[in-house]
Design an enzyme around this catalytic site. Structure first.
Site, short mmCIF file in Angstrom:
data_model
loop_
_atom_site.label_atom_id
_atom_site.label_comp_id
_atom_site.label_asym_id
_atom_site.label_seq_id
_atom_site.Cartn_x
_atom_site.Cartn_y
_atom_site.Cartn_z
N GLN A 127 45.93 -34.56 -77.92
CA GLN A 127 45.82 -34.46 -76.47
C GLN A 127 44.39 -34.74 -76.04
OE1 GLN A 127 44.08 -31.54 -75.12
NE2 GLN A 127 44.36 -32.05 -72.95
N TYR A 129 41.69 -34.95 -72.43
CA TYR A 129 41.34 -34.95 -71.01
C TYR A 129 40.48 -36.19 -70.77
CZ TYR A 129 42.86 -30.09 -70.52
OH TYR A 129 43.60 -28.93 -70.49
N ASP A 157 46.96 -33.63 -64.98
CA ASP A 157 47.06 -32.71 -63.85
C ASP A 157 45.82 -31.83 -63.71
OD1 ASP A 157 47.36 -31.06 -66.04
OD2 ASP A 157 49.19 -30.09 -65.36
N HIS A 256 51.18 -27.16 -66.50
CA HIS A 256 50.02 -26.62 -67.23
C HIS A 256 50.18 -25.12 -67.48
CE1 HIS A 256 45.97 -28.44 -68.21
NE2 HIS A 256 45.78 -27.20 -68.61
N ARG A 311 51.91 -20.52 -75.45
CA ARG A 311 51.41 -19.17 -75.70
C ARG A 311 52.09 -18.47 -76.87
NH1 ARG A 311 51.53 -19.83 -69.97
NH2 ARG A 311 49.53 -19.41 -68.94
#
Length: 382
Positions: A127, A129, A157, A256, A311
C-alpha cells in the site's frame, strides 16, 4: 487462545496495550459516527438460507489478480505493527501465509519491505500514500517489485488525515522505538512529535501527503510499474468508473475504517453501487467493520471478491503475536465456511444478492459498538 469470537481477543488487546496506542488503533475521526455505522450496517441484512443442498464440501477459495487464496480474506494495510508486537509485520506476514490469506503491507510498516517479503509465504501487496516527493514513491515501487510484491494499493481517500479526536486529546506520537523503516527518518520526523492538542500522525500527513493529487496523476505511477494497481477508498459509482477508465486493475470499497470523513457512507452501503458501476469481471474488494464470517458472507453476496480485515488482526497480534493473528484469520475463515454451509451456498459463486433479504434488523448499538463515540480516550469501550 482457543478463540471463539473476536470480542474475546479485542478485550485482551485492550487490556494489554497502553491507552494512547489502543486509541490510535481503535479510534475513528470526529464523533466516530462512521466508525460505529460500519459495524451496525451488517445488521440491516437478513440472510436467506437454502435447504436440501449438498454442503458436505464448502469451498471458500478464490483467485485474486492471479493469486490463489485459501479464503477471500486479506489483511488490510495498517501502519506500525510493532506498536503491538516486537516482531511487527514479519509476524503478521507469517500468520497470513499460514492461513492462506493476502497481506497488504503498509507504506508505514515498521519492518522493511524485504523483511516482510522474506517472512511471507502467501500473496503480498504494498500500500502507498501519494507523497509530495515522487522520487520516494518511485523508489518504493522499485523495491516492491524486486522483493516480489504482486500489486500496489494506492490509498486515495487521504488528501489529509481526518480529525482523530482521540489522538489529539492524547497528543499521540509514534514512540521513538517504532518507526516507518522504509522511509527516510527526515520524512517521518513529524510523526514522532505529537504534544498537547496535537497529533504526530496528522502533522506528518500535512507535511508529506500531496493534496493536489488528481486522476491524471495516476498515469505517472502506471508508467513506472508493471504491477497491478488497486485504488483503495472508493465509495461512489462515479469514482469506480473513473478508476477503471484511468487504468486501475481493482478497487477497494473503503472509508478508511471510519478514520477519515466522519459521516461518510459506510463501506457496506457503498458496495452495491460500486459493484454495479463496474464490469462483472472487475475485482472489487471491501473493508470496514468485518467482525464475523457472516459479515464476510454479506459483503461477498453484495459483490465483493474479497474482504480486508484490519483492527482484529492487530488485536490478535497484541494478544498472541504470530499465533494470535493467525487464530483471528483462521476463525474468520472457519466462520465463513460455516455460514456458507448453513446458507446452502457451498461455493463463493453461489453467494449472490439472492442470499440476502431486505433490511431486517439493526443490532442494538451496545451489542457491536458499545456506548460512547465521542472520541475521548474512554469514549469507545471496545
Amino acid at each position: 487462545m482457543g478463540l471463539l469470537a473476536l470480542a474475546e481477543v479485542e478485550r485482551g488487546a485492550r487490556a494489554r496495550l497502553p491507552a494512547p496506542i489502543w486509541d490510535f488503533i481503535a479510534g475513528g475521526s470526529g464523533e466516530e459516527r462512521t466508525l460505529a455505522a460500519n459495524l451496525t450496517q451488517f445488521g440491516h441484512y437478513a440472510l436467506r438460507p437454502r435447504v436440501l443442498v449438498d454442503v458436505s464440501v464448502c469451498d471458500p477459495s478464490v483467485t485474486l489478480l492471479g493469486s490463489p487464496l485459501r479464503t477471500p480474506i486479506g489483511v488490510a494495510p495498517m501502519a506500525y505493527h510493532r506498536l503491538v508486537d516486537p516482531e511487527g509485520e514479519t509476524a503478521t506476514a507469517r500468520a497470513a501465509g499460514r492461513t492462506g490469506t493476502l497481506l497488504v503491507a503498509g507504506i508505514f510498516a515498521s519492518r522493511s519491505l524485504e523483511e516482510i517479503a522474506a517472512a511471507a509465504t502467501g500473496p503480498l501487496w504494498l500500500q502507498l500514500y501519494w507523497l509530495r516527493r515522487r522520487e520516494v514513491l518511485a523508489g518504493l515501487v522499485e523495491r516492491a517489485e524486486a522483493a516480489g510484491y504482486l500489486a500496489l494499493v494506492l490509498t486515495v481517500d487521504a488528501p489529509r488525515v481526518g480529525r482523530r479526536l482521540r489522538d489529539l486529546r492524547n497528543g499521540f506520537a509514534v514512540p521513538s522505538g517504532v518507526r516507518a523503516v522504509n522511509l527516510d527518518p527526515e520524512l517521518m520526523a513529524a510523526s514522532h512529535r505529537g504534544g498537547a492538542g496535537a497529533s504526530g500522525i496528522e502533522d506528518h500527513a500535512r507535511e508529506q501527503f500531496d493534496p493536489a493529487l488528481t486522476w491524471s496523476d495516476l498515469a505517472w505511477l502506471r508508467a513506472r510499474t508493471r504491477l497491478p494497481l488497486v485504488l483503495k477508498g472508493i465509495l461512489t459509482a462515479e469514482d469506480a468508473r473513473l478508476a477503471a477508465e484511468h487504468g486501475a486493475d481493482a478497487v477497494v470499497v473503503s472509508n478508511h475504517g471510519g478514520r477519515q470523513l466522519d459521516g461518510a457512507l459506510t463501506s457496506l452501503a457503498a458496495l452495491p453501487e460500486v459493484v454495479d458501476a463496474l464490469p462483472p469481471d472487475f475485482p472489487v474488494l471491501f473493508d470496514g467493520g468485518v467482525r464475523t464470517g457472516t459479515d464476510i458472507a454479506v459483503a461477498l453476496a453484495l459483490g465483493a471478491r474479497a474482504v480486508l480485515v484490519g483492527r482484529p488482526v492487530l488485536w490478535g497480534l497484541a494478544v498472541g503475536g504470530e499465533d494470535g493473528a493467525a487464530e483471528v484469520l483462521d476463525l474468520l475463515g472457519t466462520e465463513l465456511t460455516h455460514a456458507m454451509a448453513l446458507l446452502g451456498r457451498p461455493r463463493l459463486r453461489d453467494l449472490d444478492r439472492g442470499a440476502l433479504g431486505a433490511a431486517a434488523f439493526a443490532p442494538p448499538l451496545t451489542s457491536r459498538h458499545p456506548t460512547g463515540t465521542t472520541g475521548g480516550r474512554t469514549g469507545l469501550q471496545r
